[in-house]
Design a protein around this motif. Structure first.
Motif, mmCIF file in Angstrom:
data_model
loop_
_atom_site.group_PDB
_atom_site.id
_atom_site.type_symbol
_atom_site.label_atom_id
_atom_site.label_comp_id
_atom_site.label_asym_id
_atom_site.label_seq_id
_atom_site.Cartn_x
_atom_site.Cartn_y
_atom_site.Cartn_z
ATOM 1 N N TYR A 49 -5.452 -28.204 7.696
ATOM 2 C CA TYR A 49 -4.926 -26.859 7.934
ATOM 3 C C TYR A 49 -4.446 -26.724 9.376
ATOM 4 N N ILE A 52 -7.607 -22.292 10.661
ATOM 5 C CA ILE A 52 -8.611 -21.833 9.707
ATOM 6 C C ILE A 52 -9.623 -20.967 10.443
ATOM 7 N N PHE A 66 -6.719 -19.538 5.948
ATOM 8 C CA PHE A 66 -6.094 -20.769 6.413
ATOM 9 C C PHE A 66 -4.588 -20.575 6.543
ATOM 10 N N LYS A 68 -0.874 -22.867 6.567
ATOM 11 C CA LYS A 68 -0.077 -24.071 6.430
ATOM 12 C C LYS A 68 1.393 -23.683 6.503
ATOM 13 N N ASP A 85 -1.336 -19.421 -0.333
ATOM 14 C CA ASP A 85 -0.744 -19.238 0.986
ATOM 15 C C ASP A 85 0.704 -18.755 0.850
#
Length: 218
Positions: A49, A52, A66, A68, A85
């Motif tokens: 990640y 986080i 998290f 990304k 995400d």
């Protein structure tokens, strides 16, 4: 001796990229720069990640925000994705509700990580007490909503200010008023200016006439 121990601990903290949250250690892999989680030196989430962070404001302390590729989601300590995400931002939970951002619009998720309001607002504030302020993209004005996403007012406020205990100042058609924590106007929006509370006293100005009131009079 104690000085050497202190310097050693400080060195580890600064240069390993580690920091502590509850019973888990969020660590940074020195090669990839990615973050993961350890439990007593055992890696429970591989460092994959960009960012986080533990969600301390929820009862379940094993939930983590998290990131990304500039997209945010929520994962549990077992690596299960609880919220994909898809968001550009996930804010801290207040009263069991958190603001989320998708592109340039804002919505809400609840403590069960369910999307209870799709991101449609130009702005959304944290839930203080049981209400929040949201701004419409239709007229660029604010309204009050409750945690069930019901409107408690129309989109009529040009600006809303933070709660000072049980009350918040608002502006409507360039006039100032005060609402309570149920979004009821306890001072109608007819004043040229209303000050913050100072020792429970606030100032109202209308037509160059100044009035001092005590919060107990609301």
């Amino acid at each position: 001796m104690s000085k050497k121990i202190f310097v050693f601990i400080f060195y580890i903290f600064i240069f390993s990229g580690c920091f502590y949250s509850s019973n888990y250690t969020i660590f940074q892999d020195n090669k990839t720069g990615k973050y993961g989680i350890k439990d007593k030196n055992i890696v429970v989430l591989k460092p994959s990640y960009n960012y986080i962070s533990q969600i301390d404001s929820l009862e379940n302390k094993e939930y983590f925000i998290f990131e990304k590729e500039n997209r945010y989601g929520i994962v549990d300590i077992n690596g299960k994705i609880l919220l994909p995400d898809i968001f550009n931002e996930i804010k801290e939970f207040y009263n069991g509700v958190a603001v989320v951002k998708e592109k340039d619009k804002f919505g809400f998720i609840n403590k069960n990580l369910q999307l209870i309001q799709k991101p449609i607002f130009l702005e959304a504030r944290d839930f203080i007490f049981d209400i929040s302020f949201v701004k419409s993209s239709a007229n660029n004005k604010f309204a009050c909503i409750d945690k069930n996403m019901n409107l408690l007012s129309d989109f009529i406020y040009d600006e809303v200010f933070s709660f000072d205990e049980d009350y918040a100042r608002v502006k409507k058609d360039n006039k100032w008023g005060i609402i309570n924590k149920t979004c009821k106007e306890v001072i109608t929006s007819e004043y040229d200016y209303i000050s913050e509370f100072i020792d429970d006293v606030f100032t109202l100005i209308k037509n160059n006439h100044t009035i001092f009131k005590n919060k107990s009079e609301l």
